[in-house]
Design a protein around this motif. Structure first.
Motif, mmCIF file in Angstrom:
data_model
loop_
_atom_site.group_PDB
_atom_site.id
_atom_site.type_symbol
_atom_site.label_atom_id
_atom_site.label_comp_id
_atom_site.label_asym_id
_atom_site.label_seq_id
_atom_site.Cartn_x
_atom_site.Cartn_y
_atom_site.Cartn_z
ATOM 1 N N LEU A 27 0.835 -1.207 0.000
ATOM 2 C CA LEU A 27 0.000 0.000 0.000
ATOM 3 C C LEU A 27 0.869 1.257 0.000
ATOM 4 O O LEU A 27 1.991 1.250 0.509
ATOM 5 C CB LEU A 27 -0.901 0.005 1.234
ATOM 6 C CG LEU A 27 -2.013 -1.042 1.284
ATOM 7 C CD1 LEU A 27 -2.830 -0.867 2.554
ATOM 8 C CD2 LEU A 27 -2.918 -0.925 0.061
ATOM 9 N N GLN A 68 -2.217 5.423 2.152
ATOM 10 C CA GLN A 68 -3.249 4.404 2.412
ATOM 11 C C GLN A 68 -3.010 3.761 3.775
ATOM 12 O O GLN A 68 -3.939 3.580 4.569
ATOM 13 C CB GLN A 68 -3.230 3.351 1.293
ATOM 14 C CG GLN A 68 -3.745 3.915 -0.030
ATOM 15 C CD GLN A 68 -3.453 3.015 -1.224
ATOM 16 O OE1 GLN A 68 -2.383 2.424 -1.316
ATOM 17 N NE2 GLN A 68 -4.407 2.943 -2.150
ATOM 18 N N PHE A 103 -3.961 6.378 6.509
ATOM 19 C CA PHE A 103 -5.407 6.594 6.665
ATOM 20 C C PHE A 103 -5.998 5.473 7.521
ATOM 21 O O PHE A 103 -6.868 5.700 8.343
ATOM 22 C CB PHE A 103 -6.108 6.666 5.302
ATOM 23 C CG PHE A 103 -6.228 8.075 4.770
ATOM 24 C CD1 PHE A 103 -5.113 8.797 4.403
ATOM 25 C CD2 PHE A 103 -7.478 8.691 4.658
ATOM 26 C CE1 PHE A 103 -5.218 10.101 3.928
ATOM 27 C CE2 PHE A 103 -7.604 9.998 4.184
ATOM 28 C CZ PHE A 103 -6.466 10.693 3.817
ATOM 29 N N ARG A 104 -5.509 4.264 7.342
ATOM 30 C CA ARG A 104 -5.999 3.150 8.146
ATOM 31 C C ARG A 104 -5.501 3.277 9.582
ATOM 32 O O ARG A 104 -6.269 3.136 10.529
ATOM 33 C CB ARG A 104 -5.519 1.826 7.534
ATOM 34 C CG ARG A 104 -5.891 0.622 8.368
ATOM 35 C CD ARG A 104 -5.888 -0.658 7.524
ATOM 36 N NE ARG A 104 -6.535 -1.723 8.265
ATOM 37 C CZ ARG A 104 -5.886 -2.656 8.966
ATOM 38 N NH1 ARG A 104 -4.573 -2.647 9.026
ATOM 39 N NH2 ARG A 104 -6.552 -3.585 9.597
ATOM 40 N N GLU A 105 -4.223 3.575 9.710
ATOM 41 C CA GLU A 105 -3.604 3.633 11.032
ATOM 42 C C GLU A 105 -4.270 4.707 11.909
ATOM 43 O O GLU A 105 -4.471 4.515 13.096
ATOM 44 C CB GLU A 105 -2.104 3.947 10.849
ATOM 45 C CG GLU A 105 -1.287 3.948 12.124
ATOM 46 C CD GLU A 105 -1.254 2.583 12.802
ATOM 47 O OE1 GLU A 105 -1.343 1.567 12.096
ATOM 48 O OE2 GLU A 105 -1.140 2.555 14.047
ATOM 49 N N HIS A 151 -7.325 6.152 11.424
ATOM 50 C CA HIS A 151 -8.781 6.190 11.290
ATOM 51 C C HIS A 151 -9.218 7.427 10.492
ATOM 52 O O HIS A 151 -10.115 8.162 10.891
ATOM 53 C CB HIS A 151 -9.424 6.196 12.693
ATOM 54 C CG HIS A 151 -10.898 5.922 12.679
ATOM 55 N ND1 HIS A 151 -11.540 5.189 11.714
ATOM 56 C CD2 HIS A 151 -11.872 6.305 13.552
ATOM 57 C CE1 HIS A 151 -12.831 5.144 11.986
ATOM 58 N NE2 HIS A 151 -13.064 5.803 13.083
ATOM 59 N N LEU A 206 -10.806 7.526 7.806
ATOM 60 C CA LEU A 206 -11.964 7.297 6.933
ATOM 61 C C LEU A 206 -13.044 6.550 7.705
ATOM 62 O O LEU A 206 -12.751 5.864 8.681
ATOM 63 C CB LEU A 206 -11.566 6.476 5.700
ATOM 64 C CG LEU A 206 -11.115 5.035 5.940
ATOM 65 C CD1 LEU A 206 -11.480 4.166 4.755
ATOM 66 C CD2 LEU A 206 -9.624 4.991 6.184
ATOM 67 N N ASN A 224 -8.828 13.319 11.835
ATOM 68 C CA ASN A 224 -7.981 12.144 11.612
ATOM 69 C C ASN A 224 -7.449 12.075 10.182
ATOM 70 O O ASN A 224 -6.442 11.423 9.928
ATOM 71 C CB ASN A 224 -8.750 10.863 11.953
ATOM 72 C CG ASN A 224 -8.919 10.711 13.455
ATOM 73 O OD1 ASN A 224 -8.215 11.359 14.233
ATOM 74 N ND2 ASN A 224 -9.857 9.880 13.865
ATOM 75 N N LYS A 226 -7.647 -1.627 14.495
ATOM 76 C CA LYS A 226 -7.729 -0.945 13.195
ATOM 77 C C LYS A 226 -8.857 -1.579 12.380
ATOM 78 O O LYS A 226 -9.162 -2.756 12.521
ATOM 79 C CB LYS A 226 -6.403 -1.057 12.438
ATOM 80 C CG LYS A 226 -5.214 -0.519 13.214
ATOM 81 C CD LYS A 226 -5.398 0.921 13.646
ATOM 82 C CE LYS A 226 -4.284 1.347 14.594
ATOM 83 N NZ LYS A 226 -4.678 2.512 15.407
ATOM 84 N N ARG A 227 -9.425 -0.774 11.503
ATOM 85 C CA ARG A 227 -10.640 -1.244 10.820
ATOM 86 C C ARG A 227 -10.336 -2.216 9.682
ATOM 87 O O ARG A 227 -9.468 -1.967 8.848
ATOM 88 C CB ARG A 227 -11.424 -0.049 10.274
ATOM 89 C CG ARG A 227 -11.843 0.930 11.347
ATOM 90 C CD ARG A 227 -13.006 1.775 10.915
ATOM 91 N NE ARG A 227 -12.999 2.053 9.493
ATOM 92 C CZ ARG A 227 -14.066 2.487 8.833
ATOM 93 N NH1 ARG A 227 -15.206 2.702 9.481
ATOM 94 N NH2 ARG A 227 -14.003 2.729 7.552
ATOM 95 N N ASP A 262 -11.021 -0.862 5.976
ATOM 96 C CA ASP A 262 -10.200 0.173 5.346
ATOM 97 C C ASP A 262 -9.374 -0.316 4.168
ATOM 98 O O ASP A 262 -9.072 0.469 3.266
ATOM 99 C CB ASP A 262 -9.281 0.814 6.386
ATOM 100 C CG ASP A 262 -10.083 1.586 7.421
ATOM 101 O OD1 ASP A 262 -11.323 1.651 7.270
ATOM 102 O OD2 ASP A 262 -9.487 2.121 8.362
ATOM 103 N N THR A 281 -9.550 2.217 1.122
ATOM 104 C CA THR A 281 -8.384 3.047 0.777
ATOM 105 C C THR A 281 -7.842 2.708 -0.601
ATOM 106 O O THR A 281 -7.058 3.463 -1.160
ATOM 107 C CB THR A 281 -7.241 2.885 1.803
ATOM 108 O OG1 THR A 281 -6.911 1.503 1.895
ATOM 109 C CG2 THR A 281 -7.635 3.410 3.166
ATOM 110 N N MET A 313 -10.849 4.137 19.393
ATOM 111 C CA MET A 313 -10.489 4.852 18.157
ATOM 112 C C MET A 313 -11.739 5.193 17.344
ATOM 113 O O MET A 313 -11.898 6.312 16.860
ATOM 114 C CB MET A 313 -9.539 3.978 17.322
ATOM 115 C CG MET A 313 -9.179 4.558 15.970
ATOM 116 S SD MET A 313 -8.337 3.363 14.901
ATOM 117 C CE MET A 313 -9.744 2.464 14.218
ATOM 118 N N HIS A 371 -15.751 13.107 16.453
ATOM 119 C CA HIS A 371 -15.282 14.154 15.534
ATOM 120 C C HIS A 371 -16.309 14.417 14.425
ATOM 121 O O HIS A 371 -16.601 15.564 14.092
ATOM 122 C CB HIS A 371 -13.980 13.727 14.841
ATOM 123 C CG HIS A 371 -12.808 13.593 15.757
ATOM 124 N ND1 HIS A 371 -11.654 12.953 15.378
ATOM 125 C CD2 HIS A 371 -12.589 14.006 17.022
ATOM 126 C CE1 HIS A 371 -10.780 12.981 16.364
ATOM 127 N NE2 HIS A 371 -11.325 13.618 17.387
#
Lengths: 164, 805, 284
Positions: free
Chosen positions: A87, A91, A94-96, A98, A100, A144, B23-24, B27, B31, B689, B696
């Motif tokens: 990645l 990318q 953005f995951r690390e 949060h 999105l 974020n 972590k999600r 994503d 992404t 998280m 937010h």
């Protein structure tokens, strides 16, 4: 309907040719003719940036460009940024962090951010907020997203320093 | 046991269960641009639908001429009400007990109303054909004000003429929908009449719109060979859509598959059923081909699901030292042309009766009058439980007005009226039983963190400096303390179209010890695939990374009422925990068998069952799962699966304390948010998280609503805010950084003590931003001014107070 | 939002452009970045049977700075204005103004020509060019001509440009002294509630010359000669500011819209103008 044009684009490094009416918007041509569905349609009046792609080195809202205008251009979309097993640093970040939630704005957001960091590799928080102001997110409140981009920038810079 | 066995801490960490900032899992695809949203769906021979919409807010449709449109190559069909009437689909029931035109049946009641549905080979031809449909209208008088509607001789809903009884009781006027009363009117009036202090205020909570970045849309595909209809769409409640589609179309429910793919934000916009969905289904049935309908942004803002539009009048009484004694609230609710509010059936004004807020108010009365006007239908819960933003805004403004009346500090006024910790469970004057709370602790923590007294001192100094002409900026300290009511809800009083508002989870453990769980909810960005796996991991001892969460496909997911009103964690989250416990109970029997001890002699320990008192004797969940499929265990069925339908015994009541510090340029009306502190108590925290991310986002939507976001109409019923130029969605540049904080007061009745959080920041945020603006002018005599506080309205407030003289 | 069909032309020379305009008359429109025209076409508020894309015309995107004279080709984008370092030194007001237009993506596409050509009262560059005393250069079937920016705008979407003429460049003397472009808007991407372009030169502690223009406060940009004159000879004191504002308020004629009522706009116009003048004076 007007006559169809022969359109040639280079998208994510691949040559693409297809027929399209000149009035077709680039976003729909990408999504429907080329099955590149990462960029999305959000507002259609060039306010939200969900359709952002990079065209000949510029961040562009592809809902406000006719496919005829783009004829001959080189285009990068989210699909051309990073690989599943490698990645892009944005990318990852953005995951690390949060950056999105629903994911609808994310392709445009990350595509825009790649260009922002290319032009300004070491931005301040204010510069990130200003440089990302053409992309609307309804979910995250941006905090974020900003964090993700700043963190990606420092990672890129650290990697560059390490390489020197 | 050997030295390689991880210790308990490590085993616990490996689970990635509740409480960690996992972590999600979503994503990776988002992404990389690999989400799958409705407009990404492309089927062979798919047709495109597009609407002819009314340019008028109120008009008779004299004629519709489709000829020119039908003559355009590529146009397959043009549907009007006349075409839908034989199928009885020209009208559809709304969630609020009313009915709504699918396509204009003789008249139109709002600008942008659907008049005809064009079906064509692609979106370009469809758009061209829309221009070619000739509609003759005869304009009628337009009413955009609900108070005028109740006085006018003009009958908006001619189809209801003469009906004095509506879905929610008597109708007082031909433009009146319902009156909903709660509480003790006589008792409240008596208290108000004899009170030492009474504060009164009238406020308008303006009409706005959830405006998710993805608009609404659907793809319907009728397979005439198999008699199966598949419907993909932006549905926050896919199962309810399936049931409604079956009832409307007559297709048996087992022959309908509804799929909510990835959803690009919902915020309430995607709860209801829209004419576009119905028309795409009909068009697919008629043509035998898949039909896609996706609205554009203008259509989204003009026609699908507005929020708010409440005209509220309040009276609040108190003793001289500030103890509140009674509350009276009247609402005139503008519902537009049809009553399409998305509320549980028995609550035509949602949970507006939570308007006593976080305060111990002995007696209260609420009456809501619903009214028809020439505006779009809707009335959805935009990032809140049903009408809870309206209720909280109302009480948090009334508190501020009372503080002014009493000449008291508004933080102190709140403190002395909070429901005390020991009073929970607390039954409020308007009937709700608050499950739990510790308001004083949260409030004190918030005020200490922001150094409240110092802020007030600074503010007072600023006022003096302003009066001396040294600055043109005023400072506002916005406070809000909110109690939400979420997690609808108990089947005994909550249903939608007759469907009880339970929710569900079905779990299958695979032989190798991984799992899939399916739920009746559907994520629109909340991260269910991540957090529900965390709940399960903690319950069943299988790592969240080995659990797939699937939602949104009615052919595979158990029946559920969907995701809105912060109900996923309180209801489906509870179902998940309960289903997990069923798995665990069976796993315990299997473990006991394998360990050759009695069931009661083993106990669950993170990811395994151990023999009590002999922890070196254990079976991991992985081993147990395998045994469930490969061993014949006497008295136990093979396999390891469970399903739970959870009917919550009560709602949950998240709460929070927010403080906003704002500087306001009196000359330009430009507000600047200097600081925003948000303390949320959502009970047990599953993923900090994700909670922070929800806060937010909710605060940013609150900022937008408070400071400028509105659906405005002119006197002719034209929408003035139809694009994102005028409809305010803030960018990164307009949004501050937020400070988040928390306390934890678990819900006593929820299996894991969780309460829900996605909507809290919006509910608490709107009054906090608004109070900050208004507080800045308190020293100059302002009592109340309506939102949205955009530049010109703030300027107008300053101007009215003589601050430009 | 789907535009009506059109024929697309991408000529290589201005001669071809002029020929196409001659051939198709009212049915043809030229397009630079398209960020004003395309949204109008998508809303079907502009019907353009023949769209002439200027992107392949050579030399239209040039920025030339020679002997204190600056010329900007019509296809110079806002992004170019922001990133051109020499231009930022010689006419920094352009960078300051361009940064306040729309958002990054739009600024990559939006051009000075598109911003100036059509007489959209919301556009920022017309006021800036009036402030700078620029000349707008047009080419038509009868050749080239030039119009002062201060004379170019006639009414909303009405300019001195004939339908068969194309705006090819704008040029002006490199300004000296202090500058400011001050803009109030509701959010990124919005047009101005009020915006002011100010250039001030200083001599012996006094204002030697001043040029003042405002945006979106009338159906045309408003360059107020009187407002500038009110400043000259003063030390930019309170009375001078008041006089300049009074003069400007005499020249603007805002109308009510979603940004607010007329009284608000007039008040904010005065505030923004004072701030712009004060900032320009501080830089003079």
């Amino acid at each position: 309907m007007s006559d169809k044009m022969h359109i040639k684009l280079k998208v994510n490094g691949e040559d693409k040719e297809f027929l399209a009416e000149p009035r077709e918007l680039l976003i729909y041509a990408l999504r429907e003719k080329l099955n590149i569905t990462g960029p999305h349609v959000g507002c259609e009046t060039s306010h939200c940036g969900a359709c952002t792609v990079t065209i000949d080195g510029k961040s562009v809202k592809s809902c406000t460009m006719f496919v005829a205008q783009a004829n001959g251009a080189e285009i990068t979309t989210i699909e051309g940024i990073g690989e599943p097993d490698a990645l892009h640093v944005l990318q990852e970040n953005f995951r690390e962090h949060h950056g999105l939630q629903c994911g609808f704005c994310t392709p445009g957001m990350i595509t825009r951010a790649t260009k922002l960091l290319e032009e300004n590799p070491n931005p301040t928080e204010e510069e990130v907020r200003f440089g990302m102001a053409g992309n609307i997110c309804r979910c995250t409140g941006y905090q974020n997203i900003v964090k993700s981009i700043l963190s990606a920038a420092s990672e890129i810079n650290a990697a560059k320093e390490a390489a020197q | 046991m050997n030295d390689m066995t991880p210790d308990r801490e490590e085993r616990s960490a490996n689970l990635k269960g509740m409480g960690c900032s996992r972590k999600r899992v979503e994503d990776a695809r988002f992404t990389q641009g690999k989400g799958n949203y409705v407009d990404d769906i492309k089927l062979p021979d798919m047709l495109h639908g597009d609407f002819v919409r009314s340019p008028y807010a109120h008009a008779r449709v004299v004629s519709v001429n489709k000829e020119a449109a039908l003559a355009l190559p590529g146009v397959v069909a043009v549907l009007t009400a006349e075409d839908l009437a034989p199928l009885n689909l020209h009208w559809m029931p709304t969630l609020a007990g009313d009915k709504q035109m699918v396509l204009a049946d003789g008249k139109v009641l709002f600008q942008g109303q659907e008049v005809a549905f064009v079906v064509a080979s692609d979106r370009y031809v469809a758009a061209d054909a829309v221009e070619l449909v000739e509609v003759e209208y005869e304009e009628l008088p337009v009413i955009t004000d609900p108070f005028e509607a109740l006085k006018s001789d003009v009958v908006l809903r001619e189809d209801l003429e003469g009906q004095t009884e509506g879905a929610h009781g008597p109708r007082k006027h031909h433009n009146h929908i319902f009156t909903w009363e709660q509480g003790d009117e006589a008792g409240t009036n008596q208290v108000l009449d004899n009170a030492e202090v009474v504060a009164e205020e009238t406020m308008y909570y303006h009409r706005t719109h959830p405006c998710p970045l993805e608009t609404c849309g659907s793809v319907a595909s009728m397979d005439k060979v198999n008699g199966k209809l598949t419907l993909w769409g932006t549905f926050q409640a896919p199962h309810v859509v399936r049931t409604v589609a079956s009832l409307l179309s007559g297709i048996e429910e087992h022959n309908i598959r509804v799929v909510s793919p990835d959803i690009g934000g919902g915020f309430g916009n995607k709860v209801g059923v829209y004419p576009g969905y119905v028309c795409s289904i009909v068009a697919s049935i008629v043509t035998g081909k898949p039909v896609k309908w996706v609205e554009d942004r203008m259509e989204n803002l003009m026609s699908t699901a507005f929020a708010r539009d409440y005209h509220m009048t309040g009276k609040i009484s108190a003793t001289k030292d500030g103890k509140i004694t009674g509350l009276h609230c009247h609402v005139t609710a503008d519902h537009g042309g049809f009553d399409a509010c998305a509320d549980p059936t028995k609550f035509p004004a949602g949970f507006m009766n939570i308007c006593t807020g976080s305060y111990d108010i002995p007696v209260a009365y609420l009456a809501v009058d619903g009214v028809y006007t020439n505006k779009a239908p809707g009335g959805v819960s935009y990032r809140c439980s049903f009408r809870v933003t309206e209720a909280v805004y109302f009480i948090e403004r009334m508190i501020e007005v009372l503080a002014i009346e009493l000449d008291m500090d508004a933080a102190e006024l709140r403190r002395i009226n909070f429901i005390k910790k020991e009073q929970f469970p607390y039954t409020a004057a308007l009937g709700w039983e608050y499950d739990s709370g510790d308001y004083h602790t949260a409030w004190d923590k918030a005020l200490e963190t922001v150094e409240y007294d110092a802020l007030r001192k600074e503010q007072a100094e600023r006022v003096e400096a302003f009066k001396r002409g040294e600055t043109r900026k005023l400072m506002g300290v916005g406070l809000s303390f909110f109690t939400e009511i979420v997690g609808a809800g108990p089947v005994k009083n909550c249903d939608i179209l007759g469907m009880g508002m339970f929710d569900s989870c079905e779990i299958r453990i695979h032989p190798t010890g991984s799992a899939i769980a399916r739920l009746g909810t559907i994520s629109q960005g909340q991260g269910h695939a991540t957090t529900f796996a965390q709940i399960l991991a903690s319950e069943i001892g299988i790592s969240a990374d080995s659990i797939t969460i699937e939602e949104g496909d009615t052919d595979t997911a158990p029946y559920g009422l969907g995701t809105y009103g912060s109900r996923s964690t309180p209801v489906a989250g509870a179902a998940t925990a309960m289903a997990g416990r069923k798995i665990r109970a069976k796993a315990q029997m299997i473990a006991a068998y394998l360990l050759e001890v009695h069931d009661d002699d083993v106990e669950f320990d993170i990811d395994r069952f151990v023999v009590k008192g002999a922890p070196e004797r254990f079976k991991t969940m992985k081993e147990i799962a395998y045994a469930a499929y490969n061993q014949a265990i006497p008295g136990i069925e093979p396999g390891l699966e469970a399903v739970s339908y959870y009917d919550p015994p009560n709602m949950t009541y998240p709460f929070g304390a927010y403080v906003c510090v704002m500087d306001i340029d009196v000359d330009t009306g430009v507000p600047e948010i200097r600081r925003f502190y948000a303390l949320d108590d959502c009970g047990t925290r599953i993923n900090p998280m994700i909670i922070e991310g929800q806060v937010h986002g909710g605060l940013t939507e609150a900022l937008a609503v408070a400071l400028g976001q509105e659906i405005a109409y002119d006197d002719l019923g034209n929408v003035k805010t139809g694009t994102l130029m005028d409809f305010f969605l803030p960018t990164a540049w307009e949004v501050p950084n937020y400070e988040t904080d928390y306390t934890v007061t678990p819900s006593p009745h929820h299996p894991i003590g969780a309460k829900g959080v996605g909507e809290s920041p919006h509910v608490g945020g709107v009054p906090c931003f608004s109070n900050a603006v208004q507080d800045a002018f308190r020293a100059f005599g302002l009592r109340h001014t309506n939102m949205p506080h955009d530049h010109w309205r703030i300027w107008q407030t300053a101007n009215g107070l003589g601050l430009h003289d | 939002m789907i535009p009506a069909a059109f024929d697309y032309h991408r000529p290589k020379s201005m001669d071809e452009v002029i020929a196409l305009l001659g051939e198709h008359g009212d049915d043809a429109r030229v397009m630079a970045g398209g960020h004003s025209l395309i949204p109008m076409m998508k809303l079907r508020m502009a019907e353009v049977p023949h769209l002439i894309d200027l992107q392949d015309i050579e030399n239209l995107a040039e920025i030339t700075i020679e002997e204190g004279h600056i010329s900007l080709g019509a296809m110079v984008t806002q992004h170019d204005l922001i990133t051109h370092s020499k231009l930022a030194l010689r006419a920094p007001i352009l960078r300051e103004a361009a940064l306040q237009i729309a958002d990054p993506q739009v600024r990559y596409m939006g051009t000075i020509g598109g911003n100036l050509a059509n007489g959209d009262p919301g556009n920022d560059m017309p006021g800036v060019m009036q402030c700078l005393g620029a000349r707008i250069n047009l080419i038509g079937p009868d050749g080239a001509r030039s119009v002062a920016a201060r004379d170019y705008y006639e009414a909303a979407y009405m300019t001195d440009r004939e339908d068969d003429e194309v705006l090819v460049s704008v040029d002006f003397q490199a300004p000296s002294g202090g500058y400011a472009y001050e803009k109030q808007k509701r959010k990124i991407g919005d047009y101005a509630t009020a915006a002011a372009a100010v250039m001030i030169t200083k001599s012996e502690g006094k204002i030697a010359s001043a040029s003042v223009a405002m945006t979106n406060l009338s159906d045309v940009p408003v360059w107020s000669e009187e407002a500038g004159a009110a400043l000259v000879g003063t030390a930019c004191d309170g009375a001078a500011l008041e006089a300049a504002v009074a003069a400007m308020l005499g020249d603007i004629d805002p109308s009510e819209d979603n940004r607010g009522p007329v009284a608000f706009k007039r008040h904010v116009a005065g505030v923004i103008l004072k701030r712009a003048i004060t900032r320009a004076w501080g830089r003079a």
